[in-house]
Write a protein that holds these residues in place. Structure first.
Motif, PDB file in Angstrom:
ATOM      1  N   ALA A 161       5.325  79.126   2.152  1.00 44.43           N
ATOM      2  CA  ALA A 161       3.907  79.838   2.727  1.00 44.43           C
ATOM      3  C   ALA A 161       4.132  79.753   4.415  1.00 44.43           C
ATOM      4  CB  ALA A 161       2.672  79.215   2.602  1.00 44.43           C
ATOM      5  N   LEU A 162       4.700  78.654   5.120  1.00 41.20           N
ATOM      6  CA  LEU A 162       4.718  78.391   6.368  1.00 41.20           C
ATOM      7  C   LEU A 162       6.062  79.399   6.846  1.00 41.20           C
ATOM      8  CD1 LEU A 162       4.476  74.615   6.970  1.00 41.20           C
ATOM      9  CD2 LEU A 162       2.851  76.503   7.557  1.00 41.20           C
ATOM     10  N   VAL A 184       4.656  86.599  11.763  1.00 45.32           N
ATOM     11  CA  VAL A 184       4.032  86.530  12.806  1.00 45.32           C
ATOM     12  C   VAL A 184       5.086  86.231  13.962  1.00 45.32           C
ATOM     13  CG1 VAL A 184       2.522  85.246  14.472  1.00 45.32           C
ATOM     14  CG2 VAL A 184       1.883  85.671  12.006  1.00 45.32           C
ATOM     15  N   GLY A 185       6.094  85.684  13.718  1.00 42.31           N
ATOM     16  CA  GLY A 185       7.267  85.333  14.777  1.00 42.31           C
ATOM     17  C   GLY A 185       8.205  86.749  14.890  1.00 42.31           C
ATOM     18  N   LEU A 197       8.293  88.698  18.089  1.00 43.16           N
ATOM     19  CA  LEU A 197       9.767  88.992  18.856  1.00 43.16           C
ATOM     20  C   LEU A 197      10.083  90.419  19.122  1.00 43.16           C
ATOM     21  CD1 LEU A 197      12.153  87.154  19.638  1.00 43.16           C
ATOM     22  CD2 LEU A 197      13.065  87.959  17.467  1.00 43.16           C
ATOM     23  N   LEU A 198       9.797  91.111  18.061  1.00 44.34           N
ATOM     24  CA  LEU A 198       9.908  92.510  18.293  1.00 44.34           C
ATOM     25  C   LEU A 198       9.140  93.406  19.281  1.00 44.34           C
ATOM     26  CD1 LEU A 198      10.455  93.728  14.662  1.00 44.34           C
ATOM     27  CD2 LEU A 198      12.262  93.828  16.442  1.00 44.34           C
ATOM     28  N   GLU A 199       7.954  92.957  19.300  1.00 42.46           N
ATOM     29  CA  GLU A 199       6.928  93.459  20.273  1.00 42.46           C
ATOM     30  C   GLU A 199       7.041  93.193  21.464  1.00 42.46           C
ATOM     31  OE1 GLU A 199       3.082  93.938  18.633  1.00 42.46           O
ATOM     32  OE2 GLU A 199       3.715  95.259  17.113  1.00 42.46           O
ATOM     33  N   ARG A 200       7.000  91.821  21.799  1.00 43.25           N
ATOM     34  CA  ARG A 200       6.705  91.116  23.082  1.00 43.25           C
ATOM     35  C   ARG A 200       7.757  90.767  23.666  1.00 43.25           C
ATOM     36  NH1 ARG A 200       1.899  93.257  23.548  1.00 43.25           N
ATOM     37  NH2 ARG A 200       0.343  92.223  21.887  1.00 43.25           N
ATOM     38  N   PRO A 206       9.870  99.046  13.156  1.00 41.69           N
ATOM     39  CA  PRO A 206       8.932  98.135  12.465  1.00 41.69           C
ATOM     40  C   PRO A 206       9.660  96.986  11.777  1.00 41.69           C
ATOM     41  CG  PRO A 206       9.237 100.686  11.704  1.00 41.69           C
ATOM     42  CD  PRO A 206      10.241 100.433  12.784  1.00 41.69           C
ATOM     43  N   LEU A 207       8.985  95.980  11.473  1.00 41.32           N
ATOM     44  CA  LEU A 207       9.413  94.693  11.307  1.00 41.32           C
ATOM     45  C   LEU A 207       9.983  94.928   9.983  1.00 41.32           C
ATOM     46  CD1 LEU A 207       9.894  91.757  11.730  1.00 41.32           C
ATOM     47  CD2 LEU A 207       7.377  91.369  10.865  1.00 41.32           C
ATOM     48  N   VAL A 208       9.434  95.638   8.954  1.00 42.32           N
ATOM     49  CA  VAL A 208       9.965  96.032   7.578  1.00 42.32           C
ATOM     50  C   VAL A 208      11.243  96.383   7.643  1.00 42.32           C
ATOM     51  CG1 VAL A 208       8.935  98.148   7.485  1.00 42.32           C
ATOM     52  CG2 VAL A 208       9.262  96.677   5.432  1.00 42.32           C
ATOM     53  N   VAL A 209      11.772  97.114   8.620  1.00 38.71           N
ATOM     54  CA  VAL A 209      13.366  97.458   8.435  1.00 38.71           C
ATOM     55  C   VAL A 209      14.118  96.133   8.755  1.00 38.71           C
ATOM     56  CG1 VAL A 209      14.798  98.717   9.990  1.00 38.71           C
ATOM     57  CG2 VAL A 209      12.651  99.922   9.371  1.00 38.71           C
TER      58      VAL A 209
END
Length: 186
Positions: free
Chosen positions: A140-141, A148-149, A153-156, A163-166
């Motif tokens: 879960a962690l 979230v990380g 990382l991708l956006e900020r 997309p993170l899914v890729v």
């Protein structure tokens, strides 16, 4: 492994159907379908959040209550039967819990093909134990940190619109191939 391969086959089937739709419908309409087919973490439906939270809590409580039985099931069907656990019933109950959790996450953000495989592999790597009492919270962690990380990382940090899914699918696909090759050599 058979279930994982079945999922990959269905994924390929759905991608083929998507390619067929791309050729048949208007490009503007197809872009709407394509956007809907990617997981979207920035646009979670707030109306579903309360229901999803409740269903997730019930499923997580069921998984936690089943943790000792999962340890017995992990020993194999023969040992589980000798220890008084019905493997078919236990695996069916585990699959129901997994299906509920996957359906909730898919309803909230969209499909994530390799997230489960990636998270379980990382949880086993970080906490090298067979005890589900440790593996369930660590998985879960790891999934929370991955989502979230990864999004942060991708956006900020990298300022990418990918997309993170890729990224999860690419890394998860590599992990899947490593697991297949490692299993073949054992």
């Amino acid at each position: 492994m058979r279930m994982l391969l079945t999922g990959i086959i269905f994924g390929a089937l759905f991608r083929a159907g998507t390619g067929f739709l791309q050729r048949m419908i208007d490009p503007n309409e197809y872009s709407v379908v394509q956007v809907a087919s990617y997981a979207r973490f920035a646009r979670v439906d707030a109306a579903l959040l309360a229901v999803a939270g409740g269903v997730t809590c019930v499923a997580l409580i069921a998984a936690w209550r089943m943790r000792h039985r999962l340890d017995v099931l992990a020993l194999g069907p023969d040992v589980a039967i000798n220890l008084g656990e019905d493997p078919r019933r236990g695996m069916f109950q585990a699959l129901i819990i997994i299906a509920v959790l996957v359906s909730v996450s898919t309803a909230l953000v969209g499909p994530l093909a390799f997230l489960g495989l990636l998270v379980v592999s990382l949880a086993h790597l970080i906490t090298p134990t067979a005890s589900h009492q440790v593996l369930l919270p660590s998985a879960a962690l790891v999934s929370g940190i991955t989502l979230v990380g990864g999004q942060f990382l991708l956006e900020r940090v990298l300022h990418l619109t990918t997309p993170l899914v890729v990224v999860i699918d690419v890394v998860g696909g590599v992990v899947f191939l490593i697991l297949l090759l490692r299993g073949r050599h054992r």
